[in-house]
Design a protein around this motif. Structure first.
Motif, PDB file in Angstrom:
ATOM      1  N   HIS A 142       0.734  -1.109   0.127  1.00  0.00           N
ATOM      2  CA  HIS A 142      -0.165  -0.092  -0.010  1.00  0.00           C
ATOM      3  C   HIS A 142       0.938   1.283   0.302  1.00  0.00           C
ATOM      4  O   HIS A 142       0.462   2.143  -0.618  1.00  0.00           O
ATOM      5  CB  HIS A 142      -0.883  -0.052   1.290  1.00  0.00           C
ATOM      6  N   VAL A 143       2.143   1.311   0.688  1.00  0.00           N
ATOM      7  CA  VAL A 143       2.872   2.336   0.612  1.00  0.00           C
ATOM      8  C   VAL A 143       3.378   2.699  -0.671  1.00  0.00           C
ATOM      9  O   VAL A 143       3.271   3.743  -1.072  1.00  0.00           O
ATOM     10  CB  VAL A 143       4.131   2.132   1.587  1.00  0.00           C
ATOM     11  N   GLY A 144       3.835   1.399  -1.413  1.00  0.00           N
ATOM     12  CA  GLY A 144       4.356   1.461  -2.874  1.00  0.00           C
ATOM     13  C   GLY A 144       3.360   2.130  -3.557  1.00  0.00           C
ATOM     14  O   GLY A 144       3.368   2.735  -4.549  1.00  0.00           O
ATOM     15  N   TYR A 145       1.718   1.746  -3.599  1.00  0.00           N
ATOM     16  CA  TYR A 145       0.921   1.968  -4.344  1.00  0.00           C
ATOM     17  C   TYR A 145       0.519   3.373  -4.343  1.00  0.00           C
ATOM     18  O   TYR A 145       0.119   4.058  -5.153  1.00  0.00           O
ATOM     19  CB  TYR A 145      -0.501   1.147  -3.840  1.00  0.00           C
ATOM     20  N   VAL A 146       0.468   4.061  -2.999  1.00  0.00           N
ATOM     21  CA  VAL A 146       0.536   5.521  -2.828  1.00  0.00           C
ATOM     22  C   VAL A 146       1.335   6.186  -3.807  1.00  0.00           C
ATOM     23  O   VAL A 146       1.146   7.140  -4.417  1.00  0.00           O
ATOM     24  CB  VAL A 146       0.251   5.820  -1.358  1.00  0.00           C
ATOM     25  N   LYS A 147       2.506   5.920  -3.621  1.00  0.00           N
ATOM     26  CA  LYS A 147       3.778   6.472  -4.569  1.00  0.00           C
ATOM     27  C   LYS A 147       3.425   6.432  -5.900  1.00  0.00           C
ATOM     28  O   LYS A 147       3.506   7.285  -6.828  1.00  0.00           O
ATOM     29  CB  LYS A 147       5.227   6.076  -3.975  1.00  0.00           C
ATOM     30  N   ASN A 148       3.336   5.265  -6.413  1.00  0.00           N
ATOM     31  CA  ASN A 148       3.137   4.690  -7.896  1.00  0.00           C
ATOM     32  C   ASN A 148       1.861   5.334  -8.588  1.00  0.00           C
ATOM     33  O   ASN A 148       2.055   5.723  -9.646  1.00  0.00           O
ATOM     34  CB  ASN A 148       3.164   3.257  -8.056  1.00  0.00           C
ATOM     35  N   MET A 149       0.818   5.581  -7.707  1.00  0.00           N
ATOM     36  CA  MET A 149      -0.475   5.929  -8.329  1.00  0.00           C
ATOM     37  C   MET A 149      -0.573   7.545  -8.034  1.00  0.00           C
ATOM     38  O   MET A 149      -1.503   8.230  -8.510  1.00  0.00           O
ATOM     39  CB  MET A 149      -1.557   5.253  -7.546  1.00  0.00           C
ATOM     40  N   MET A 150       0.424   8.120  -7.187  1.00  0.00           N
ATOM     41  CA  MET A 150       0.591   9.561  -6.970  1.00  0.00           C
ATOM     42  C   MET A 150      -0.629  10.187  -6.198  1.00  0.00           C
ATOM     43  O   MET A 150      -1.358  11.154  -6.724  1.00  0.00           O
ATOM     44  CB  MET A 150       0.608  10.310  -8.518  1.00  0.00           C
ATOM     45  N   ILE A 151      -1.346   9.243  -5.356  1.00  0.00           N
ATOM     46  CA  ILE A 151      -2.478   9.504  -4.684  1.00  0.00           C
ATOM     47  C   ILE A 151      -2.212   9.961  -3.220  1.00  0.00           C
ATOM     48  O   ILE A 151      -1.123   9.580  -2.783  1.00  0.00           O
ATOM     49  CB  ILE A 151      -3.519   8.542  -4.839  1.00  0.00           C
ATOM     50  N   SER A 152      -3.183  10.425  -2.647  1.00  0.00           N
ATOM     51  CA  SER A 152      -3.017  10.599  -1.073  1.00  0.00           C
ATOM     52  C   SER A 152      -3.240   9.289  -0.282  1.00  0.00           C
ATOM     53  O   SER A 152      -4.237   8.510  -0.677  1.00  0.00           O
ATOM     54  CB  SER A 152      -4.076  11.772  -0.674  1.00  0.00           C
ATOM     55  N   PRO A 153      -2.597   9.139   0.661  1.00  0.00           N
ATOM     56  CA  PRO A 153      -2.715   7.971   1.458  1.00  0.00           C
ATOM     57  C   PRO A 153      -4.300   7.912   2.106  1.00  0.00           C
ATOM     58  O   PRO A 153      -4.660   6.845   2.662  1.00  0.00           O
ATOM     59  CB  PRO A 153      -1.614   8.240   2.453  1.00  0.00           C
ATOM     60  N   ASP A 154      -4.817   9.060   2.311  1.00  0.00           N
ATOM     61  CA  ASP A 154      -6.083   9.023   2.793  1.00  0.00           C
ATOM     62  C   ASP A 154      -7.220   8.468   2.084  1.00  0.00           C
ATOM     63  O   ASP A 154      -8.166   8.176   2.642  1.00  0.00           O
ATOM     64  CB  ASP A 154      -6.489  10.616   3.199  1.00  0.00           C
ATOM     65  N   LYS A 155      -6.668   8.157   0.651  1.00  0.00           N
ATOM     66  CA  LYS A 155      -7.767   7.578  -0.033  1.00  0.00           C
ATOM     67  C   LYS A 155      -8.046   6.218   0.014  1.00  0.00           C
ATOM     68  O   LYS A 155      -8.942   5.627  -0.461  1.00  0.00           O
ATOM     69  CB  LYS A 155      -7.379   7.919  -1.564  1.00  0.00           C
ATOM     70  N   ILE A 156      -6.943   5.510   0.592  1.00  0.00           N
ATOM     71  CA  ILE A 156      -7.159   4.171   1.010  1.00  0.00           C
ATOM     72  C   ILE A 156      -7.211   3.799   2.253  1.00  0.00           C
ATOM     73  O   ILE A 156      -6.597   4.368   3.168  1.00  0.00           O
ATOM     74  CB  ILE A 156      -5.873   3.363   0.302  1.00  0.00           C
ATOM     75  N   ASN A 157      -8.039   2.632   2.615  1.00  0.00           N
ATOM     76  CA  ASN A 157      -8.109   2.419   4.182  1.00  0.00           C
ATOM     77  C   ASN A 157      -8.234   0.835   4.331  1.00  0.00           C
ATOM     78  O   ASN A 157      -9.013   0.134   4.562  1.00  0.00           O
ATOM     79  CB  ASN A 157      -9.425   3.021   4.589  1.00  0.00           C
ATOM     80  N   PRO A 158      -6.884   0.170   4.391  1.00  0.00           N
ATOM     81  CA  PRO A 158      -7.045  -1.276   4.270  1.00  0.00           C
ATOM     82  C   PRO A 158      -7.494  -1.855   5.733  1.00  0.00           C
ATOM     83  O   PRO A 158      -6.969  -1.090   6.930  1.00  0.00           O
ATOM     84  CB  PRO A 158      -5.451  -1.664   3.966  1.00  0.00           C
ATOM     85  N   LYS A 159      -8.250  -2.840   5.651  1.00  0.00           N
ATOM     86  CA  LYS A 159      -8.601  -3.279   7.040  1.00  0.00           C
ATOM     87  C   LYS A 159      -7.578  -3.540   7.919  1.00  0.00           C
ATOM     88  O   LYS A 159      -7.968  -3.437   9.191  1.00  0.00           O
ATOM     89  CB  LYS A 159      -9.739  -4.331   6.710  1.00  0.00           C
ATOM     90  N   ASP A 160      -6.552  -4.276   7.562  1.00  0.00           N
ATOM     91  CA  ASP A 160      -5.722  -5.092   8.344  1.00  0.00           C
ATOM     92  C   ASP A 160      -4.526  -4.090   8.796  1.00  0.00           C
ATOM     93  O   ASP A 160      -3.527  -4.420   9.416  1.00  0.00           O
ATOM     94  CB  ASP A 160      -5.108  -6.498   7.780  1.00  0.00           C
ATOM     95  N   ILE A 161      -4.810  -2.814   8.390  1.00  0.00           N
ATOM     96  CA  ILE A 161      -3.678  -1.599   8.857  1.00  0.00           C
ATOM     97  C   ILE A 161      -4.307  -0.600   9.340  1.00  0.00           C
ATOM     98  O   ILE A 161      -4.494   0.346   8.786  1.00  0.00           O
ATOM     99  CB  ILE A 161      -2.838  -1.294   7.432  1.00  0.00           C
ATOM    100  N   PRO A 162      -4.723  -0.608  10.672  1.00  0.00           N
ATOM    101  CA  PRO A 162      -5.386   0.655  11.346  1.00  0.00           C
ATOM    102  C   PRO A 162      -4.322   1.922  11.530  1.00  0.00           C
ATOM    103  O   PRO A 162      -3.117   1.622  11.356  1.00  0.00           O
ATOM    104  CB  PRO A 162      -5.424   0.283  12.726  1.00  0.00           C
ATOM    105  N   ASN A 163      -4.998   2.843  11.037  1.00  0.00           N
ATOM    106  CA  ASN A 163      -4.133   4.125  10.987  1.00  0.00           C
ATOM    107  C   ASN A 163      -3.012   4.199   9.892  1.00  0.00           C
ATOM    108  O   ASN A 163      -2.144   4.775  10.046  1.00  0.00           O
ATOM    109  CB  ASN A 163      -3.399   4.413  12.192  1.00  0.00           C
ATOM    110  N   PHE A 164      -3.413   3.731   8.848  1.00  0.00           N
ATOM    111  CA  PHE A 164      -2.458   3.544   7.889  1.00  0.00           C
ATOM    112  C   PHE A 164      -2.035   4.832   7.273  1.00  0.00           C
ATOM    113  O   PHE A 164      -0.781   5.076   7.131  1.00  0.00           O
ATOM    114  CB  PHE A 164      -3.233   2.852   6.477  1.00  0.00           C
ATOM    115  N   SER A 165      -2.812   5.654   7.238  1.00  0.00           N
ATOM    116  CA  SER A 165      -2.499   7.152   6.608  1.00  0.00           C
ATOM    117  C   SER A 165      -1.294   7.871   7.584  1.00  0.00           C
ATOM    118  O   SER A 165      -0.317   8.426   7.176  1.00  0.00           O
ATOM    119  CB  SER A 165      -3.352   8.044   6.263  1.00  0.00           C
ATOM    120  N   GLU A 166      -1.532   7.738   8.775  1.00  0.00           N
ATOM    121  CA  GLU A 166      -0.684   7.975  10.016  1.00  0.00           C
ATOM    122  C   GLU A 166       0.707   7.480   9.920  1.00  0.00           C
ATOM    123  O   GLU A 166       1.711   8.065   9.969  1.00  0.00           O
ATOM    124  CB  GLU A 166      -1.402   8.044  11.295  1.00  0.00           C
TER     125      GLU A 166
END
Length: 612
Positions: free
Chosen positions: A139-163
């Motif tokens: 997911h960290v790589g996906y954010v960088k590669n898709m040039m999006i904000s981390p706030d736009k994804i919310n993986p269930k198994d990673i609480p507080n992903f954007s933080e």
């Protein structure tokens, strides 16, 4: 001798071009001949040509094939996009007296994996599992590669992903740390913010060629667009039907929008498959034509019909292994490849091949199965059964089974004499309720029995009587994991333990199989995930575990059936297509009726093939 379609692509000179090459169409042949054509026919300086591909292996293969055919030409650059960007960053850093530290290397004291692990622990007050860590990295790589904000994804198994993401970025920026994904984002920023640097690189290469472009991400395509915009001599070779890295940020939409991005772009089709028989080409074409978001291609081959594609439905997992092993024994000199969606599928087959004294080569040698937390749980249940005084082991499993015991009971027991059992210690808890006493007595009897059972019986007892399977179901629902995949891990542990008399024998066998995987030699029987087999070809291919909910995954099915979002289903269909088109002469696909006493259905992708 090149075909008419290949010649058209090879002779393209100026301006943007997209070459759509089906599996086995000879795309690398076209790339190296087009490179030589630019040099020999149009007198282009070899140093002015940059050829970029997705993987290091592909870049090396392209370089070797070019030099073997055109050994009189020197100076052409074949590179991965990451290698090119890393070189750009180092030059920029040198000019600006900046020192970056790459944190991908596991030997470094500062390591990406452990950095994210520590951040997860700090923000969630819990340790991250191996599965969740893999998702976090993706997911960290996906954010960088898709040039999006981390706030736009919310993986269930990673609480507080954007933080977690922002904290990870903060640490890297403050310390000039860099990971592989930063090579892309930092290069893009350097080119955007420094017109002089951008101009220098644009002048450095007059012709840019991109191989495997269906695997490139949005930010990679943007870097390539910046580099080529000076003269627009961009030559892209791809197959949108083989884009299978969406989880890493692969962006096949860029191919569909190519004519919009590059004015006056030419599109060339390479539709002849030189690899596979007519049977395989026809079946794979029937499958992929069900995708909507794709270029239409009339895929064909001049190869003859041979053995029909075999679609075989069997009762259970083990029946697949017997079928494959019988085939191999009948023709031991032939080349075989067994392909699967998930690495876990290899375990049962590895066990059976070894029992039958058949050699094998595992493409992904370091199988996560042998370090999986479920295996560790089973190990802890069995170890605790042998030593019920061991509170440190019990603390790892007490909440993963029947019979509720609270954290305060565990903390109390940790303070008492370790020479008595954990259950005896907890029963001395002040004013403990009678139902706890009853639960503890039952658990004491359960673990006493587990210690006396055979390994297979013990695993089944843990699974059903201690309700560990219920825990896995609850865990899957909570964090978005595939329950069938998790329960399959226990199923394979049962299979491996079936011929072991003692628990010691069972753990010894696990260590032995792990050693066999890590040290598997180059044999004629290859085992591989489909992702790892991409770009390869084999005489005989078996596709196993073709079950709805696994391939395609339950997540993909849910997105398609309940949200009318077919993006994931279409990618999995492309993955299925890639597997089919690895086969040259024989293709066999297996589905099964039962997995661990539960009924399952054949993959919908098999219906895609048979309905036409």
């Amino acid at each position: 001798m090149l075909t008419n379609q290949q010649n058209l692509a090879v002779n393209h000179y100026l301006g943007p071009a997209l070459i759509l090459a089906v599996p086995g169409a000879g795309k690398t042949t076209v790339l190296i001949h087009r490179t030589a054509n630019l040099i020999n026919k149009y007198k282009v300086d070899p140093r002015k040509i940059l050829s970029i591909t997705f993987s290091k292996a592909s870049a090396e293969d392209m370089r070797k094939r070019f030099t073997s055919v055109f050994d009189n030409i020197n100076g052409v650059k074949f590179s991965t996009i990451h290698s090119f960007c890393f070189s750009l960053i180092l030059n920029y850093a040198r000019e600006n007296r900046i020192t970056y530290t790459l944190i991908e290397d596991s030997r470094n004291q500062i390591n990406k994996y452990f950095l994210l692990k520590d951040i997860f622990l700090k923000l969630n007050n819990a340790f991250i599992t191996e599965d969740a860590m893999e998702n976090l990295l993706n997911h960290v790589g996906y954010v960088k590669n898709m040039m999006i904000s981390p706030d736009k994804i919310n993986p269930k198994d990673i609480p507080n992903f954007s933080e977690i993401y922002y904290e990870y970025e903060r640490i890297k920026i403050e310390n000039n740390y860099m990971d592989f994904d930063d090579m892309l984002s930092l290069s893009y920023k350097i080119l955007l913010d420094n017109p002089t640097t951008l101009s220098r690189y644009q002048k450095l290469y007059d012709f840019i060629q991109v191989d495997e472009a269906q695997d490139t991400s949005l930010i990679q395509m943007e870097i390539i667009r910046l580099l080529s915009q000076n003269n627009n001599n961009i030559f892209v070779v791809a197959d949108d039907d083989q884009s299978i890295y969406g989880f890493r940020g692969a962006y096949p939409d860029a191919l569909l929008k190519f004519s919009d991005m590059y004015k006056d772009a030419k599109i060339f089709l390479m539709e002849e498959n030189f690899r596979s028989t007519e049977n395989i080409v026809s079946a794979s074409n029937s499958l992929i034509s069900n995708n909507i978001k794709r270029f239409k291609k009339d895929i064909f081959t001049s190869n003859n019909f041979q053995s029909p594609v075999r679609l075989i439905k069997l009762d259970k997992l083990e029946d697949q292994y017997k079928y494959i092993i019988d085939d191999i024994k009948n023709n031991p000199e032939k080349e075989y490849a067994v392909l699967y969606r998930n690495n876990i599928s290899a375990i049962g087959l590895i066990n059976e091949l070894d029992k039958n004294n058949l050699g094998f080569t595992v493409k992904d040698k370091n199988l996560k199965f042998f370090n999986h937390w479920i295996l560790e749980d089973i190990r802890n249940f069995i170890f605790f059964a042998a030593d019920t005084n061991n509170i440190s082991i019990y603390e790892k499993i007490y909440y993963k089974k029947k019979g509720y015991i609270s954290k305060k009971h565990i903390e109390y027991a940790k303070k008492l004499d370790s020479n008595s059992s954990v259950f005896t210690r907890i029963k001395s808890f002040p004013d403990i309720k009678l139902f706890y006493i009853k639960t503890l007595n039952e658990l004491e009897a359960d673990f006493d029995l587990i210690n006396k059972l055979s390994p297979q019986e013990a695993i089944r007892y843990i699974k059903y009587d201690l309700k560990y399977l219920d825990y896995l179901k609850e865990f899957s629902d909570k964090f978005g994991y595939s329950f069938s995949n998790l329960s399959l891990i226990i199923k394979f542990l049962e299979l491996i333990s079936s011929e072991c008399k003692t628990h010691h024998d069972f753990f010894k066998k696990l260590d032995y199989l792990k050693y066999k995987c890590l040290n598997s030699n180059d044999t004629n029987v290859k085992l591989s995930t489909i992702h790892s087999a991409k770009g390869l070809e084999f005489e005989n291919v078996y596709m196993i575990d073709l079950v709805e909910g696994d391939f395609p995954s339950s997540t993909s099915i849910d997105e398609a059936d309940n949200k009318d979002d077919f993006k994931l289903i279409e990618e999995e269909r492309r993955l299925f297509y890639v597997a089919m088109t690895r086969a040259k002469h024989n293709l066999t696909m297996f589905s099964i009726d039962m997995v661990d006493s539960s009924s399952v259905h054949s993959s919908r992708f098999i219906s895609d093939i048979t309905k036409k």
